[in-house]
Design an enzyme around this catalytic site. Structure first.
Site, PDB file in Angstrom:
ATOM      1  N   HIS A   1       2.109   0.328  -9.356  1.00  0.00           N
ATOM      2  CA  HIS A   1       2.626  -0.911  -8.761  1.00  0.00           C
ATOM      3  C   HIS A   1       1.749  -1.281  -7.564  1.00  0.00           C
ATOM      4  O   HIS A   1       1.160  -0.408  -6.916  1.00  0.00           O
ATOM      5  CB  HIS A   1       4.061  -0.708  -8.290  1.00  0.00           C
ATOM      6  CG  HIS A   1       5.055  -0.596  -9.396  1.00  0.00           C
ATOM      7  ND1 HIS A   1       6.388  -0.849  -9.217  1.00  0.00           N
ATOM      8  CD2 HIS A   1       4.915  -0.243 -10.697  1.00  0.00           C
ATOM      9  CE1 HIS A   1       7.027  -0.670 -10.355  1.00  0.00           C
ATOM     10  NE2 HIS A   1       6.156  -0.289 -11.267  1.00  0.00           N
TER      11      HIS A   1
ATOM     12  N   GLU B   1       2.512  -2.090  -4.573  1.00  0.00           N
ATOM     13  CA  GLU B   1       2.911  -1.454  -3.317  1.00  0.00           C
ATOM     14  C   GLU B   1       2.380  -0.024  -3.225  1.00  0.00           C
ATOM     15  O   GLU B   1       1.872   0.386  -2.174  1.00  0.00           O
ATOM     16  CB  GLU B   1       4.449  -1.411  -3.193  1.00  0.00           C
ATOM     17  CG  GLU B   1       5.105  -2.766  -3.223  1.00  0.00           C
ATOM     18  CD  GLU B   1       5.597  -3.187  -4.605  1.00  0.00           C
ATOM     19  OE1 GLU B   1       6.669  -3.797  -4.692  1.00  0.00           O
ATOM     20  OE2 GLU B   1       4.897  -2.898  -5.606  1.00  0.00           O
TER      21      GLU B   1
ATOM     22  N   CYS C   1      10.761  -2.329  -6.167  1.00  0.00           N
ATOM     23  CA  CYS C   1      11.711  -1.548  -6.974  1.00  0.00           C
ATOM     24  C   CYS C   1      12.102  -0.299  -6.190  1.00  0.00           C
ATOM     25  O   CYS C   1      11.608  -0.055  -5.082  1.00  0.00           O
ATOM     26  CB  CYS C   1      11.054  -1.163  -8.298  1.00  0.00           C
ATOM     27  SG  CYS C   1       9.713   0.044  -8.121  1.00  0.00           S
TER      28      CYS C   1
ATOM     29  N   CYS D   1       9.087   1.954  -5.227  1.00  0.00           N
ATOM     30  CA  CYS D   1       8.269   1.394  -4.156  1.00  0.00           C
ATOM     31  C   CYS D   1       9.024   1.345  -2.827  1.00  0.00           C
ATOM     32  O   CYS D   1       8.432   1.595  -1.775  1.00  0.00           O
ATOM     33  CB  CYS D   1       7.765   0.016  -4.557  1.00  0.00           C
ATOM     34  SG  CYS D   1       6.621   0.094  -5.961  1.00  0.00           S
TER      35      CYS D   1
END
Length: 152
Positions: A52, A54, A82, A85
């Site tokens: 991801h 992040e 999410c 993260c």
């Protein structure tokens, strides 16, 4: 630069993801007014669910600072993080996260649940919502609309 300027840079990262057929999420990390990390989703390209924006930005910032502690750093991310993260934001000691738009399906900073505010972790991440909300929503809506078209 102001928070909208930084979010527009995160949106440029999201555009890179869009162009690579990745869910268009971009993130940057800022320390003392300087961008120290930029990233976008790379799950499809790397065949790795943890790639991801992040997480990748946190990894780059940690490498640059030679520390896992990002105490005086802020993240700008185009989509609400999410749970994975959000946990990484807490663990990395990010000071504040600026979120472009909310994720009503998997968001863990206020939508589905709020890991940043509803629990007593050892670190508190400040959060600000809806920075450049319309632009952050638009890139996601356009991406999924085009994805649905291409599958027909």
């Amino acid at each position: 630069m102001n928070k909208e300027d930084y979010m527009k840079i995160a949106l440029k990262e999201a555009e890179k993801a869009y162009n690579e057929l990745e869910v268009p999420v971009g993130a940057i990390i800022v320390k003392e007014g300087k961008i120290i990390a930029r990233a976008y989703n790379e799950k499809e390209k790397k065949h790795d669910t943890t790639k991801h924006a992040e997480i990748l930005a946190i990894q780059k910032a940690s490498k640059k600072l030679k520390s896992w502690r990002l105490n005086d750093c802020d993240m700008y991310v185009t989509l609400e993080p999410c749970s994975m993260c959000a946990g990484a934001l807490i663990q990395s000691r990010i000071r504040k996260v600026y979120i472009g738009t909310m994720d009503e399906k998997t968001g863990s900073c206020g939508s589905v649940l709020n890991l940043l505010e509803d629990y007593k972790f050892n670190h508190k991440v400040e959060v600000e919502y809806n920075v450049c909300k319309e632009e952050c929503e638009k890139i996601l809506k356009d991406f999924f609309k085009n994805l649905r078209k291409s599958k027909k």
